[in-house]
Structure formats: C-alpha cells, structure tokens
Design a protein around this motif. Sequence first.
Motif, short mmCIF file in Angstrom:
data_model
loop_
_atom_site.label_atom_id
_atom_site.label_comp_id
_atom_site.label_asym_id
_atom_site.label_seq_id
_atom_site.Cartn_x
_atom_site.Cartn_y
_atom_site.Cartn_z
N ILE A 20 0.83 -1.20 0.00
CA ILE A 20 0.00 0.00 0.00
C ILE A 20 0.87 1.26 0.00
CG2 ILE A 20 -1.70 1.35 1.32
CD1 ILE A 20 -2.79 -1.21 -0.08
N GLY A 21 1.87 1.28 0.86
CA GLY A 21 2.76 2.44 0.90
C GLY A 21 3.41 2.69 -0.45
N ASN A 22 3.88 1.64 -1.08
CA ASN A 22 4.51 1.77 -2.39
C ASN A 22 3.51 2.22 -3.45
OD1 ASN A 22 6.80 1.28 -4.27
ND2 ASN A 22 5.32 -0.17 -5.12
N GLU A 23 2.35 1.60 -3.49
CA GLU A 23 1.37 1.93 -4.52
C GLU A 23 0.84 3.36 -4.37
OE1 GLU A 23 0.91 0.26 -7.25
OE2 GLU A 23 2.25 -1.29 -6.48
N TRP A 24 0.62 3.80 -3.13
CA TRP A 24 0.12 5.16 -2.91
C TRP A 24 1.18 6.19 -3.31
CZ3 TRP A 24 -4.49 7.00 -2.50
CH2 TRP A 24 -4.65 8.34 -2.18
N HIS A 25 2.40 5.97 -2.86
CA HIS A 25 3.50 6.88 -3.19
C HIS A 25 3.73 6.91 -4.70
CE1 HIS A 25 7.24 9.05 -2.63
NE2 HIS A 25 7.84 8.15 -3.38
N ASP A 26 3.74 5.75 -5.33
CA ASP A 26 3.98 5.68 -6.77
C ASP A 26 2.85 6.35 -7.56
OD1 ASP A 26 5.67 4.55 -8.99
OD2 ASP A 26 3.71 3.67 -9.47
N PHE A 27 1.61 6.19 -7.11
CA PHE A 27 0.48 6.83 -7.79
C PHE A 27 0.66 8.34 -7.80
CE2 PHE A 27 -3.54 9.13 -6.87
CZ PHE A 27 -4.04 9.15 -8.16
N GLU B 130 -4.54 11.77 -19.76
CA GLU B 130 -4.80 11.54 -18.34
C GLU B 130 -4.36 10.14 -17.92
OE1 GLU B 130 -8.72 11.17 -15.45
OE2 GLU B 130 -8.87 12.33 -17.28
N TYR B 131 -3.75 10.04 -16.74
CA TYR B 131 -3.37 8.75 -16.17
C TYR B 131 -4.62 7.92 -15.91
CZ TYR B 131 -2.08 5.38 -12.57
OH TYR B 131 -1.91 4.23 -11.86
N LYS B 132 -4.56 6.62 -16.25
CA LYS B 132 -5.72 5.74 -16.04
C LYS B 132 -5.47 4.67 -15.00
CE LYS B 132 -7.78 6.62 -20.43
NZ LYS B 132 -9.18 6.85 -20.39
N TYR B 133 -4.43 3.86 -15.17
CA TYR B 133 -4.13 2.79 -14.22
C TYR B 133 -2.72 2.27 -14.49
CZ TYR B 133 -5.52 -0.30 -18.12
OH TYR B 133 -5.65 -0.91 -19.34
N THR B 134 -2.22 1.48 -13.57
CA THR B 134 -0.87 0.92 -13.68
C THR B 134 -0.96 -0.60 -13.67
OG1 THR B 134 0.13 2.81 -12.56
CG2 THR B 134 1.38 0.75 -12.52
N GLU C 158 6.36 -12.66 -12.10
CA GLU C 158 6.53 -14.04 -12.55
C GLU C 158 5.23 -14.85 -12.44
OE1 GLU C 158 9.22 -17.95 -11.36
OE2 GLU C 158 9.62 -16.04 -10.39
N ASN C 159 4.46 -14.64 -11.38
CA ASN C 159 3.26 -15.44 -11.14
C ASN C 159 1.95 -14.69 -11.35
OD1 ASN C 159 4.75 -17.77 -10.44
ND2 ASN C 159 5.09 -16.91 -8.41
N GLY C 160 2.00 -13.52 -11.94
CA GLY C 160 0.76 -12.80 -12.18
C GLY C 160 0.97 -11.31 -12.37
N TYR C 161 -0.10 -10.58 -12.28
CA TYR C 161 -0.11 -9.14 -12.52
C TYR C 161 -0.74 -8.41 -11.34
CZ TYR C 161 0.54 -10.72 -17.30
OH TYR C 161 1.02 -11.32 -18.43
N LEU C 162 -0.31 -7.18 -11.13
CA LEU C 162 -0.93 -6.30 -10.16
C LEU C 162 -1.41 -5.08 -10.94
CD1 LEU C 162 0.15 -5.30 -6.66
CD2 LEU C 162 -0.36 -3.51 -8.30
N VAL C 163 -2.68 -4.76 -10.79
CA VAL C 163 -3.27 -3.60 -11.45
C VAL C 163 -3.68 -2.62 -10.37
CG1 VAL C 163 -5.08 -2.80 -13.01
CG2 VAL C 163 -4.16 -5.11 -13.27
N ARG C 164 -3.18 -1.39 -10.46
CA ARG C 164 -3.54 -0.34 -9.48
C ARG C 164 -4.47 0.64 -10.17
NH1 ARG C 164 1.17 2.82 -8.43
NH2 ARG C 164 0.47 4.07 -10.16
#
Length: 129
Positions: free
Chosen positions: A55-62, A76-80, A85-91
């Motif tokens: 959460i800390g990383n995703e909030w700061h990075d956003f 406009e920014y939409k999502y990241t 290796e084992n999947g994806y993370l979508v923010r």
Amino acid sequence: MSELLPEEAQERLISTCRTAVGDSLRSLTYFNRFDYIQVYLRSDLEQSADLNSFIGNEWHDFKMTQDAYRGSELGEYKYTIRVFENGYLVRITLEDIGVFVTTDGITMQDFNALSVATREVLESWAIAE
C-alpha cells in the motif's frame, strides 16, 4: 465488518472484478492514504503478502506518476499494470482512494475492462461518502 469499506461496497467491488476477469482474479485490496482492507483472496492462495508495504509503495507511486505525467501528450493517467513471474498487479486509483487487484494472465482488453468498471465503482463510492 470493516469501517473502512462497508460490506455492500466490498461485495460490489468483488462482483465487478470477477465479472471483468473471472477466475483469473487472485486478490483485491481497497486502500486510502491511511488504511487498507484485503477484500478478496482466492482460496488457493496464502495470506503471506506484506500488504502494508504494498500500500505504501502503490500510494507513493500513484502520486509521483500522477504529478510526473500531468499535462503530458500522453493524456490523463488511467491505471498501472505491474508484471510479475506469477501474475499481474493492477492499481486503479482516484484522488483519495484506490484498489490494487492481482490476477493471473489476462489480456489487455481485460485490463481495460477491469479498470473502467472498477473506477466506476470507486467513483460512485467516493460520491456517496
């Protein structure tokens, strides 16, 4: 029941993500600047991730991403999407709230559907607060 996100809103987020990506949904975590709740974790996965650091990383990075690309020709920014290796993370993040969703392999079209549908749920929730 969580004070951060009522059960009805949790169920709506789960339903929205499951509709968009089906059985590829691994996990769903709702967050704001101060707190988070893991709303969904697929039964074949273990609860071993350090969500606090995620959460800390995703909030700061956003915030950094939003500021860095504001006004660029990219629009406009939409999502990241983060690829692992084992999947994806979508923010998917609004100004004060967001989710990160982890999935197995899905298509770019699925990522777009997930983003649009989830953003609509977050926006409706943000207006209702």
